[in-house]
Design an enzyme around this catalytic site. Structure first.
Site, mmCIF file in Angstrom:
data_model
loop_
_atom_site.group_PDB
_atom_site.id
_atom_site.type_symbol
_atom_site.label_atom_id
_atom_site.label_comp_id
_atom_site.label_asym_id
_atom_site.label_seq_id
_atom_site.Cartn_x
_atom_site.Cartn_y
_atom_site.Cartn_z
ATOM 1 N N LYS A 1 -12.474 -2.175 7.342
ATOM 2 C CA LYS A 1 -11.806 -3.059 8.316
ATOM 3 C C LYS A 1 -12.320 -2.750 9.727
ATOM 4 O O LYS A 1 -13.019 -3.554 10.323
ATOM 5 C CB LYS A 1 -10.296 -2.927 8.212
ATOM 6 C CG LYS A 1 -9.774 -3.438 6.852
ATOM 7 C CD LYS A 1 -8.712 -2.562 6.339
ATOM 8 C CE LYS A 1 -8.291 -2.740 4.901
ATOM 9 N NZ LYS A 1 -8.370 -3.991 4.238
ATOM 10 N N TRP B 1 0.821 -1.220 0.000
ATOM 11 C CA TRP B 1 0.000 0.000 0.000
ATOM 12 C C TRP B 1 0.849 1.262 0.000
ATOM 13 O O TRP B 1 0.437 2.287 -0.543
ATOM 14 C CB TRP B 1 -0.989 -0.017 1.165
ATOM 15 C CG TRP B 1 -1.855 -1.236 1.101
ATOM 16 C CD1 TRP B 1 -1.880 -2.276 1.975
ATOM 17 C CD2 TRP B 1 -2.789 -1.584 0.057
ATOM 18 N NE1 TRP B 1 -2.768 -3.234 1.551
ATOM 19 C CE2 TRP B 1 -3.337 -2.843 0.382
ATOM 20 C CE3 TRP B 1 -3.210 -0.947 -1.122
ATOM 21 C CZ2 TRP B 1 -4.288 -3.478 -0.430
ATOM 22 C CZ3 TRP B 1 -4.150 -1.580 -1.922
ATOM 23 C CH2 TRP B 1 -4.674 -2.816 -1.566
ATOM 24 N N ASP C 1 -1.847 6.547 6.191
ATOM 25 C CA ASP C 1 -2.899 5.619 5.763
ATOM 26 C C ASP C 1 -3.150 4.693 6.954
ATOM 27 O O ASP C 1 -2.311 3.855 7.282
ATOM 28 C CB ASP C 1 -2.393 4.838 4.534
ATOM 29 C CG ASP C 1 -3.342 3.728 4.105
ATOM 30 O OD1 ASP C 1 -4.370 3.508 4.765
ATOM 31 O OD2 ASP C 1 -3.024 3.086 3.080
HETATM 32 C C1 LIG Z 1 -3.489 -0.214 4.490
HETATM 33 C C2 LIG Z 1 -4.369 -0.189 3.289
HETATM 34 N N1 LIG Z 1 -4.400 0.908 2.510
HETATM 35 C C3 LIG Z 1 -5.168 0.985 1.425
HETATM 36 C C4 LIG Z 1 -5.965 -0.062 1.027
HETATM 37 C C5 LIG Z 1 -6.805 0.063 -0.214
HETATM 38 O O1 LIG Z 1 -8.111 0.334 0.139
HETATM 39 P P1 LIG Z 1 -9.289 0.471 -0.922
HETATM 40 O O2 LIG Z 1 -9.559 -0.896 -1.428
HETATM 41 O O3 LIG Z 1 -10.392 1.066 -0.107
HETATM 42 O O4 LIG Z 1 -8.832 1.384 -2.005
HETATM 43 C C6 LIG Z 1 -5.986 -1.229 1.800
HETATM 44 C C7 LIG Z 1 -6.854 -2.348 1.415
HETATM 45 O O5 LIG Z 1 -6.828 -3.426 1.969
HETATM 46 C C8 LIG Z 1 -5.160 -1.294 2.948
HETATM 47 O O6 LIG Z 1 -5.125 -2.397 3.718
#
Ligand SMILES: Cc1ncc(COP(=O)(O)O)c(C=O)c1O
Length: 361
Positions: free
Chosen positions: A196, A103, A172
């Site tokens: 989550k 991520w 994030d």
């Molecule tokens: C830490 C983290 N950031 C970003 C995301 C991406 O999220 P989204 O699917 O809402 O774009 C995730 C998805 O699991 C994640 O675990």
């Protein structure tokens, strides 16, 4: 309770049962209106109250200072990978990123579209088994912000503490928001997809310090400017009504439980049970280095891929669902977010002992 499995899914993930029950009633008839909550106008006083309550609870539970805006946006956490640099960087501006997993890598790629990016630390060569200590990177004095992913969902690592640096932090927190107490005022911006710890997929929470709203370059599309949504109380266009409603219900549940301090204690106990079982013998091997272990996603391997497949199949047969690790790590991952019950962790730990005894390496 109706028949339900223990759901270790990394997200969308388990939600409090009482929230689901309440939602199932409200979806048919909301507050006696004779229509369901997803049929109600977002401009109705009833729905505005839902938004206001969700925001107020989030502010209370996280201790969000008055000079921050809370936004309910769409586009997933992934849209924040570009919205953050689009609003806060620009030609000649720089940001520092810590690369601790998939991520952060995606966020780094997007940030490079809008400014200079210094990747001051990366654990990629070690397949992201750890997060750095502050001694392991330096933050450029002329950078706009230091970006980190507080919990790395796929690898099962988490910053045990946030860096104390002379620079605004951007984080994030998709997979650990509201799981532990911390000081929001050290951050310029925090974002989290809801699916989550907060609710269903469909809404992304952004917490942004007010003075940052004026940094957005003039040529930014209206919908992609934080100021647009801040000025209109996240009602510039139709908000993700159902997702915001569930977030509000989850926050109420968390408040009734005793808030973030209470859930942090429970989260630490749940994670400690699993890590103790992993460390009890050489049979299970944790992916994350002990100092970087996540309280939310516990990643581990078994002696062989064949045993891992058997473990996951037998666990599923006992209603321990969603334990397959992400393909980039393999093995198993137990996601034990706020709403995941302690009994499920105990059941998994017992199963791990039993499986080890009956399946020698
Ligand atoms: C830490 C983290 N950031 C970003 C995301 C991406 O999220 P989204 O699917 O809402 O774009 C995730 C998805 O699991 C994640 O675990």
């Amino acid at each position: 309770m109706a028949e339900r499995v223990f759901n270790f899914s990394p997200g969308p993930a388990v939600l409090p049962y009482e929230v689901l029950e309440q939602a199932s009633r409200d979806i048919v008839n909301f507050q006696g209106m004779g229509m369901g909550l997803i049929e109600v106008s977002h401009r109705s006083k009833q729905f505005i109250a839902v938004m206001d309550e969700a925001e107020a609870l989030l502010r209370e539970l996280m201790g969000i200072p008055g000079n921050y805006k809370v936004l309910f946006l769409q586009g997933g956490a992934s849209s924040q990978f570009f919205m953050v640099p689009m609003n806060l960087l620009g030609p000649g501006k720089k940001a520092v990123y810590l690369n601790t997993g998939t991520w952060s890598k995606k966020a780094i790629k997007e940030a490079k579209l809008f400014g200079e990016v210094n990747v001051a630390y990366s654990s990629e060569e070690q397949n992201f088994v750890r997060v750095p200590t502050p001694a392991e990177y330096t933050v450029d004095k002329d950078a706009e912000y230091l970006y980190l992913v507080s919990n790395n969902t796929i690898y099962g690592t988490q910053f045990p503490e946030f860096p104390v640096v002379d620079k605004m932090l951007v984080s994030d927190m998709s997979s650990d928001i509201l799981s532990r107490a911390f000081d929001v005022s050290r951050f310029g911006l925090i974002f989290a997809g809801a699916q989550k710890n907060l609710g269903p997929a469909g809404v992304t929470i952004v917490i942004i310090r007010e003075d940052l709203l004026d940094r957005t370059p003039a040529n930014t599309p209206t919908m992609l400017s934080y100021k647009t949504h801040a000025d209109k109380g996240s009602m510039f266009n139709t908000p993700p009504c159902f997702a915001v409603y569930i977030v509000g219900q989850v926050l109420k549940w968390l408040k009734n439980l005793g808030g973030v301090e209470a859930i942090e204690k429970i989260n630490r106990e749940k994670a400690a049970l699993l890590y103790a079982r992993i460390d009890a013998s050489g049979y299970y091997r944790g992916h994350a280095e002990p100092a970087s272990r996540s309280l939310m996603n516990v990643t581990f391997n078994l002696p062989t891929p064949e045993l891992e497949a058997k473990f996951i199949a037998e666990a599923t047969a006992r209603d321990l669902n969603g334990l397959k690790g992400h393909r980039s790590v393999g093995g198993c991952r137990a996601s034990i977010y706020n709403a995941f019950p302690r009994e499920g962790v105990v059941k998994l730990v017992d199963f791990m002992s039993e499986f080890e005894a009956s399946n020698p390496a």
